[in-house]
Design a protein around this motif. Structure first.
Motif, PDB file in Angstrom:
ATOM      1  N   ARG A 185       0.751  -1.202   0.067  1.00 30.68           N
ATOM      2  CA  ARG A 185       0.148  -0.032  -0.084  1.00 30.68           C
ATOM      3  C   ARG A 185       1.019   1.394   0.128  1.00 30.68           C
ATOM      4  N   ILE A 186       0.764   1.975  -0.977  1.00 30.90           N
ATOM      5  CA  ILE A 186       1.478   3.352  -1.286  1.00 30.90           C
ATOM      6  C   ILE A 186       0.705   4.382  -0.909  1.00 30.90           C
ATOM      7  N   GLY A 240      -3.486  11.333   0.862  1.00 34.17           N
ATOM      8  CA  GLY A 240      -4.075  10.644   1.655  1.00 34.17           C
ATOM      9  C   GLY A 240      -4.464   9.532   0.839  1.00 34.17           C
ATOM     10  N   GLU A 241      -4.337   9.451  -0.551  1.00 34.81           N
ATOM     11  CA  GLU A 241      -4.952   8.453  -1.295  1.00 34.81           C
ATOM     12  C   GLU A 241      -3.858   7.422  -1.264  1.00 34.81           C
ATOM     13  N   GLU A 242      -4.443   5.923  -1.420  1.00 35.39           N
ATOM     14  CA  GLU A 242      -3.919   4.788  -1.384  1.00 35.39           C
ATOM     15  C   GLU A 242      -3.858   3.855  -2.609  1.00 35.39           C
ATOM     16  N   SER A 243      -2.631   3.656  -3.194  1.00 36.07           N
ATOM     17  CA  SER A 243      -2.898   2.772  -4.261  1.00 36.07           C
ATOM     18  C   SER A 243      -2.177   1.410  -3.741  1.00 36.07           C
ATOM     19  N   CYS A 299       3.612   1.545   2.595  1.00 40.69           N
ATOM     20  CA  CYS A 299       4.645   2.464   2.072  1.00 40.69           C
ATOM     21  C   CYS A 299       4.345   4.006   1.753  1.00 40.69           C
ATOM     22  N   VAL A 300       5.007   4.893   1.783  1.00 44.00           N
ATOM     23  CA  VAL A 300       4.733   6.455   1.885  1.00 44.00           C
ATOM     24  C   VAL A 300       5.301   7.077   0.773  1.00 44.00           C
ATOM     25  N   ARG A 301       5.020   8.209   0.269  1.00 44.94           N
ATOM     26  CA  ARG A 301       5.715   8.817  -0.910  1.00 44.94           C
ATOM     27  C   ARG A 301       6.551   9.934   0.195  1.00 44.94           C
ATOM     28  N   SER A 345       3.015   9.782  11.452  1.00 46.53           N
ATOM     29  CA  SER A 345       2.610   9.329  12.788  1.00 46.53           C
ATOM     30  C   SER A 345       1.330   8.764  12.892  1.00 46.53           C
ATOM     31  N   ALA A 346       0.203   9.321  11.985  1.00 45.89           N
ATOM     32  CA  ALA A 346      -1.103   8.675  12.203  1.00 45.89           C
ATOM     33  C   ALA A 346      -1.072   7.146  11.798  1.00 45.89           C
TER      34      ALA A 346
END
Length: 261
Positions: free
Chosen positions: A22-23, A28-31, A110-112, A121-122
């Protein structure tokens, strides 16, 4: 349910869990990218790719574990390949050559790099994790961000966040009537790019537990992005994953990792 055996002289049926990466972007959008590790090809494959393979048998959903697997005639066990409906007992030979795809955390968040520290943090709290990979637009790891990084950023920021000055055009009306010498500022948002540790250590999903454990111990790290042939993140290996695997091999009843609420 009974474990499937050979059918019409074919090899026993194997079950390969579907993994998801999950990116989360700054909006806040997830792919979600779903893949399956093929022990014969020793690489990741998409579910449609598996379904088009002549060895494909079915998709299996485990209601108890809430996981979906690809069931196929993948031949003899290869370096720790999972079988359908494995025995409930624990214990067995310790196989340090088992590929990381078999023990890594398959559902990875995962995050951008543009995502804010507050959003990170959330996510850490929501998913009950202590760190996550930072990936580029192609899903390739460029850094790691941890709970310690978030706490360090909060400590350095203190009670007053940094600000940057805004320049207004003449035709814009200031939002407030301010005396001379005052100016409008807005807080500077700290992002994942600002606090992450640049990725210098990552391993392919076909690498062995022996190699990963040695590298993690040598580098002094607790988590390792696991990548596919194209360099994209398909999982994450933590020190707890290795310890959990070792404990089960030694005969201890260790449940699957649980996420905190």
């Amino acid at each position: 349910m009974m474990s499937p055996g050979p059918i019409n002289g074919e090899h026993p049926i194997a079950r390969h869990p579907i993994r998801s990466a999950r990116i989360v972007g700054d909006d806040g959008e997830e792919s979600v990218v779903a893949t399956v590790y093929c022990p014969l090809k020793e690489r990741s494959a998409t579910v449609p790719e598996c379904e088009s393979c002549h060895r494909f048998h079915a998709l299996h959903f485990d209601a108890a574990a809430r996981t979906t697997s690809v069931v196929c005639h993948s031949g003899p066990a290869s370096r720790g390949e999972e079988r359908a409906d494995p025995p409930r007992g624990v214990g067995g030979p310790v196989n340090p050559e088992m590929p990381l795809a078999n023990i890594m955390t398959r559902d990875v968040v995962c995050v951008r790099p543009e995502i804010t520290v507050d959003a990170i943090s959330a996510l850490l709290v929501r998913h009950g994790i202590s760190g996550m990979p930072v990936v580029d637009a192609e899903g390739r790891p460029i850094g790691m961000v941890s709970r310690a990084d978030v706490l360090r950023a909060a400590q350095e920021r203190g009670d007053t966040g940094e600000s940057e000055r805004l320049t207004l055009r003449r035709d814009e009306v200031p939002p407030l009537d301010m005396d001379q010498g005052f100016h409008v500022v807005e807080p500077v948002k700290t992002t994942a790019r600002d606090i992450m540790t640049p990725v210098v250590v990552q391993m392919h999903e076909s690498a062995s537990i022996r190699q990963a454990a040695s590298l993690m111990a040598y580098e002094g790290i607790h988590r390792l992005p696991v990548t596919s042939d194209d360099g994209k993140v398909v999982g994450i290996l933590s020190s707890l994953d290795v310890l959990r695997w070792l404990g089960r091999c030694c005969g201890y009843l260790i449940p699957v990792a649980r996420k905190r609420a």
